[in-house]
Design a protein around this motif. Structure first.
Motif, PDB file in Angstrom:
ATOM      1  N   GLN A 442      56.777  48.140  53.193  1.00  0.00           N
ATOM      2  CA  GLN A 442      56.775  48.348  51.741  1.00  0.00           C
ATOM      3  C   GLN A 442      57.023  47.033  50.992  1.00  0.00           C
ATOM      4  O   GLN A 442      56.356  46.734  50.002  1.00  0.00           O
ATOM      5  CB  GLN A 442      57.847  49.385  51.375  1.00  0.00           C
ATOM      6  CG  GLN A 442      57.766  49.828  49.918  1.00  0.00           C
ATOM      7  CD  GLN A 442      58.861  50.831  49.550  1.00  0.00           C
ATOM      8  OE1 GLN A 442      59.467  51.472  50.417  1.00  0.00           O
ATOM      9  NE2 GLN A 442      59.134  50.962  48.264  1.00  0.00           N
ATOM     10  N   ILE A 443      57.959  46.227  51.501  1.00  0.00           N
ATOM     11  CA  ILE A 443      58.239  44.918  50.875  1.00  0.00           C
ATOM     12  C   ILE A 443      56.975  44.057  50.899  1.00  0.00           C
ATOM     13  O   ILE A 443      56.586  43.444  49.901  1.00  0.00           O
ATOM     14  CB  ILE A 443      59.392  44.192  51.611  1.00  0.00           C
ATOM     15  CG1 ILE A 443      60.712  44.939  51.423  1.00  0.00           C
ATOM     16  CG2 ILE A 443      59.517  42.743  51.140  1.00  0.00           C
ATOM     17  CD1 ILE A 443      61.886  44.361  52.219  1.00  0.00           C
ATOM     18  N   VAL A 444      56.318  44.037  52.053  1.00  0.00           N
ATOM     19  CA  VAL A 444      55.154  43.163  52.228  1.00  0.00           C
ATOM     20  C   VAL A 444      54.001  43.626  51.330  1.00  0.00           C
ATOM     21  O   VAL A 444      53.352  42.809  50.654  1.00  0.00           O
ATOM     22  CB  VAL A 444      54.733  43.158  53.717  1.00  0.00           C
ATOM     23  CG1 VAL A 444      53.386  42.481  53.896  1.00  0.00           C
ATOM     24  CG2 VAL A 444      55.807  42.462  54.559  1.00  0.00           C
ATOM     25  N   GLU A 445      53.777  44.919  51.286  1.00  0.00           N
ATOM     26  CA  GLU A 445      52.666  45.451  50.487  1.00  0.00           C
ATOM     27  C   GLU A 445      52.872  45.126  49.002  1.00  0.00           C
ATOM     28  O   GLU A 445      51.945  44.674  48.317  1.00  0.00           O
ATOM     29  CB  GLU A 445      52.637  46.970  50.699  1.00  0.00           C
ATOM     30  CG  GLU A 445      51.375  47.633  50.204  1.00  0.00           C
ATOM     31  CD  GLU A 445      51.468  49.143  50.413  1.00  0.00           C
ATOM     32  OE1 GLU A 445      51.935  49.580  51.492  1.00  0.00           O
ATOM     33  OE2 GLU A 445      51.109  49.878  49.475  1.00  0.00           O
ATOM     34  N   VAL A 446      54.098  45.327  48.540  1.00  0.00           N
ATOM     35  CA  VAL A 446      54.394  45.081  47.123  1.00  0.00           C
ATOM     36  C   VAL A 446      54.312  43.581  46.814  1.00  0.00           C
ATOM     37  O   VAL A 446      53.816  43.180  45.752  1.00  0.00           O
ATOM     38  CB  VAL A 446      55.778  45.687  46.773  1.00  0.00           C
ATOM     39  CG1 VAL A 446      56.322  45.122  45.480  1.00  0.00           C
ATOM     40  CG2 VAL A 446      55.668  47.208  46.683  1.00  0.00           C
ATOM     41  N   THR A 447      54.751  42.740  47.742  1.00  0.00           N
ATOM     42  CA  THR A 447      54.638  41.282  47.525  1.00  0.00           C
ATOM     43  C   THR A 447      53.173  40.899  47.365  1.00  0.00           C
ATOM     44  O   THR A 447      52.793  40.148  46.454  1.00  0.00           O
ATOM     45  CB  THR A 447      55.240  40.503  48.724  1.00  0.00           C
ATOM     46  OG1 THR A 447      56.543  40.987  48.986  1.00  0.00           O
ATOM     47  CG2 THR A 447      55.296  39.018  48.452  1.00  0.00           C
ATOM     48  N   SER A 448      52.356  41.433  48.246  1.00  0.00           N
ATOM     49  CA  SER A 448      50.935  41.107  48.243  1.00  0.00           C
ATOM     50  C   SER A 448      50.279  41.561  46.929  1.00  0.00           C
ATOM     51  O   SER A 448      49.529  40.805  46.289  1.00  0.00           O
ATOM     52  CB  SER A 448      50.305  41.793  49.457  1.00  0.00           C
ATOM     53  OG  SER A 448      48.969  41.561  49.488  1.00  0.00           O
ATOM     54  N   GLU A 449      50.613  42.768  46.480  1.00  0.00           N
ATOM     55  CA  GLU A 449      50.040  43.282  45.225  1.00  0.00           C
ATOM     56  C   GLU A 449      50.501  42.456  44.033  1.00  0.00           C
ATOM     57  O   GLU A 449      49.727  42.153  43.136  1.00  0.00           O
ATOM     58  CB  GLU A 449      50.496  44.737  45.003  1.00  0.00           C
ATOM     59  CG  GLU A 449      49.817  45.738  45.907  1.00  0.00           C
ATOM     60  CD  GLU A 449      50.458  47.130  45.765  1.00  0.00           C
ATOM     61  OE1 GLU A 449      50.198  47.961  46.648  1.00  0.00           O
ATOM     62  OE2 GLU A 449      51.199  47.384  44.788  1.00  0.00           O
ATOM     63  N   ALA A 450      51.781  42.081  44.042  1.00  0.00           N
ATOM     64  CA  ALA A 450      52.331  41.336  42.893  1.00  0.00           C
ATOM     65  C   ALA A 450      51.721  39.937  42.831  1.00  0.00           C
ATOM     66  O   ALA A 450      51.410  39.445  41.743  1.00  0.00           O
ATOM     67  CB  ALA A 450      53.850  41.260  42.995  1.00  0.00           C
ATOM     68  N   ILE A 451      51.533  39.303  43.971  1.00  0.00           N
ATOM     69  CA  ILE A 451      50.907  37.966  43.971  1.00  0.00           C
ATOM     70  C   ILE A 451      49.477  38.096  43.434  1.00  0.00           C
ATOM     71  O   ILE A 451      49.035  37.289  42.609  1.00  0.00           O
ATOM     72  CB  ILE A 451      50.938  37.336  45.386  1.00  0.00           C
ATOM     73  CG1 ILE A 451      52.390  36.976  45.751  1.00  0.00           C
ATOM     74  CG2 ILE A 451      50.056  36.100  45.462  1.00  0.00           C
ATOM     75  CD1 ILE A 451      52.569  36.447  47.169  1.00  0.00           C
ATOM     76  N   ALA A 452      48.784  39.137  43.879  1.00  0.00           N
ATOM     77  CA  ALA A 452      47.400  39.334  43.411  1.00  0.00           C
ATOM     78  C   ALA A 452      47.379  39.574  41.908  1.00  0.00           C
ATOM     79  O   ALA A 452      46.463  39.130  41.203  1.00  0.00           O
ATOM     80  CB  ALA A 452      46.771  40.504  44.158  1.00  0.00           C
ATOM     81  N   GLU A 453      48.386  40.262  41.381  1.00  0.00           N
ATOM     82  CA  GLU A 453      48.407  40.536  39.931  1.00  0.00           C
ATOM     83  C   GLU A 453      48.658  39.260  39.123  1.00  0.00           C
ATOM     84  O   GLU A 453      48.017  39.016  38.116  1.00  0.00           O
ATOM     85  CB  GLU A 453      49.518  41.556  39.623  1.00  0.00           C
ATOM     86  CG  GLU A 453      49.618  41.870  38.132  1.00  0.00           C
ATOM     87  CD  GLU A 453      50.865  42.693  37.791  1.00  0.00           C
ATOM     88  OE1 GLU A 453      51.108  43.705  38.463  1.00  0.00           O
ATOM     89  OE2 GLU A 453      51.585  42.287  36.843  1.00  0.00           O
ATOM     90  N   VAL A 454      49.598  38.430  39.587  1.00  0.00           N
ATOM     91  CA  VAL A 454      50.008  37.268  38.790  1.00  0.00           C
ATOM     92  C   VAL A 454      49.085  36.069  39.002  1.00  0.00           C
ATOM     93  O   VAL A 454      48.843  35.274  38.085  1.00  0.00           O
ATOM     94  CB  VAL A 454      51.481  36.894  39.103  1.00  0.00           C
ATOM     95  CG1 VAL A 454      51.912  35.620  38.386  1.00  0.00           C
ATOM     96  CG2 VAL A 454      52.411  38.048  38.730  1.00  0.00           C
ATOM     97  N   LEU A 455      48.566  35.927  40.211  1.00  0.00           N
ATOM     98  CA  LEU A 455      47.785  34.718  40.522  1.00  0.00           C
ATOM     99  C   LEU A 455      46.318  35.024  40.785  1.00  0.00           C
ATOM    100  O   LEU A 455      45.937  35.486  41.784  1.00  0.00           O
ATOM    101  CB  LEU A 455      48.423  34.002  41.728  1.00  0.00           C
ATOM    102  CG  LEU A 455      49.818  33.442  41.418  1.00  0.00           C
ATOM    103  CD1 LEU A 455      50.583  33.173  42.693  1.00  0.00           C
ATOM    104  CD2 LEU A 455      49.689  32.170  40.595  1.00  0.00           C
TER     105      LEU A 455
END
Ligand code: PLP
Length: 455
Positions: A442-455
């Protein structure tokens, strides 16, 4: 019961929060979150959000939230003996038992444990003991302490000086004169891109040697370092760093303080970071993981060579003039005993190693190739993702862009807490040691989504 709005107003009007933008907070312009409860790796807030705490509070709630064994032990101790001081040879069953348990787990070569309240006061104790030690040995000039840039050792006058982060010095007239700083073992931020890890270790050693030569070894008492740099960016040392540093210190008769406030009691998958990297410290600083933050308690573990001199010093000079009212507080000690038992019972040191390795591998696989991810690094249940503007040329973002903070905010909206480390765009992860693989996913999935959203 108070409404959320009432509580939030009292908070803004009454509460001086640590490490907070005070004016903005008072005006209601800074984040405000009122926490209500916790269970396992999750906390809940008063607005009804349930958040996966990927930083275990401040990397301290190592056994996770809501452990009734520890809460019950605290309550029992409070009923039986809430407090008696530990001065002049007074003890209680709780603090004597915890001392034995800590020494049973300590690395080889350690003699005694002194209990305080938190990491900062434990490091203050360390420096006083070191100065006392050199005075007893008739070396009054051997007093300076070497710390590393990006090290974090606390927030007091001496410990804030040891801390090598600008934020903790700026406008406070720190560091104090007795503290000198050397290179951080941060290979990703090496001065020249072409430097291999081995070249960089040689560079760190050279810088240390040059500092010692410039100051004079007879003026330098000790070197302090975290086995893995924590608040400065979650940076495991390059291979061979610690043995090379230890050799230099031994040659110049400089004591070593291993600041294990984060790494002590299992976070790296070993009981201590000193065991993990083969360090031979003279002093070990512990706090956070000692009680998993269920009550404030710190420990300074003193090695044999210092202990003998300290004992001789008090034979010659009388009682050691150092102590806090709350040294070895029985309630903290009861929490510590229950916490260490739980760590053993649940196999959390092993889980920190295994699930931590899983988290790091999954993070690397999910975001390691993103053009704005410079590096994914970690050790045990510590992981960091360093964000960069340009991966190939290793160009960093402008600090004013606040990219790390934006990614962390995007993660929070998805229910996962990470920490934007205070210097550079580094996402920090230090979950409770009881993390499961599903929670790591869950941590990894959310990190990946958040990076995709911001960058
Ligand atoms: N040393 C290290 C390595 C830390 O990470 C910290 C806190 O984060 C401290 C010392 C200071 O501990 P405390 O905040 O309990 O004073």
């Amino acid at each position: 019961m108070l409404t959320n709005d009432e509580l939030a107003k009292w908070d803004r009007e009454s509460f001086f929060h640590p490490s907070t933008a005070l004016g903005q907070f008072a005006r209601g312009e800074a984040p405000q979150r009122i926490i209500k409860g916790g269970e396992g790796v999750f906390i809940t807030d008063r607005d009804g959000n349930r958040l996966l705490d990927g930083f275990a509070g401040l990397y301290c709630v190592n056994v996770g939230y809501g452990r009734t064994e520890i809460a019950d032990a605290i309550a029992k101790q409070a009923h039986e003996l809430a407090y008696y001081h530990a001065y002049a040879g007074h003890g209680s069953e709780a603090n004597i038992t915890l001392a034995k348990m800590v020494m049973d787990r300590a690395p080889e070569g350690m003699a005694r444990v002194y209990f305080g309240l938190g990491g900062s006061d434990a490091n203050e104790t360390n420096i006083k003991l070191i100065w006392y030690y050199n005075n007893i040995l008739g070396r009054p000039a051997k007093k300076k302490i070497i710390s590393r840039w990006r090290g974090y050792h606390g927030s007091g006058l001496m410990t804030g000086s040891l801390t090598g982060l600008e934020l903790f010095h700026k406008k406070f007239d720190l560091p104090l004169a007795q503290v000198i700083h050397t290179e951080a073992p941060y290979h990703f931020r090496r001065p020249e891109l072409t430097m291999s890890e081995a070249d960089f270790v040689a560079h760190c050693v050279e810088r240390l040697e040059a500092l010692i030569a410039a100051e004079g070894a007879d003026t330098i008492a000790a070197f302090i370092g975290e086995p893995v740099l924590g608040t400065g960016g979650i940076v495991p040392p390059p291979a061979g760093y610690w043995p090379a540093i230890q050799k230099v210190l031994d040659r110049h008769d400089i004591l070593l303080i291993a600041d294990e406030v984060v790494t002590g009691f299992g976070r790296l998958g070993s009981m201590f970071g000193s065991d993990h990297y083969g360090l031979k410290p003279d002093l070990i600083t512990c706090a956070k993981g000692l009680t998993s933050a269920y009550a404030p308690l710190s420990a300074t573990i003193v090695g044999n060579r210092m202990w003998e001199v300290l004992a001789r010093g008090t034979d010659e000079n009388g009682v050691l003039g150092h102590g806090w009212t709350y040294s070895a507080h029985p309630i903290g000690a009861a929490a510590g005993i229950a916490n260490l038992k739980l760590i053993d019972k649940l196999g959390l040191v092993q889980n920190a190693g295994e699930t931590g390795a899983y988290l790091n591998a999954a993070m690397r696989a999910a975001v390691g190739d993103h053009p704005n991810v410079g590096e994914v690094r970690g050790e045990g249940m510590l992981c960091a993702v360093e964000l960069v503007a340009d991966r190939e040329g290793r160009q960093f973002f402008e600090p004013a862009q606040g990219i790390g903070a934006k990614v962390v905010a995007a993660m929070l909206r998805r229910g996962v807490i990470a920490r934007a480390m205070p210097q550079g765009d580094v996402l920090g992860f230090a979950p409770p040691l009881c993390l499961t693989r599903e929670e790591a996913d869950q941590i990894v999935e959310v990190t990946s989504e958040a990076i995709a959203e911001v960058l």
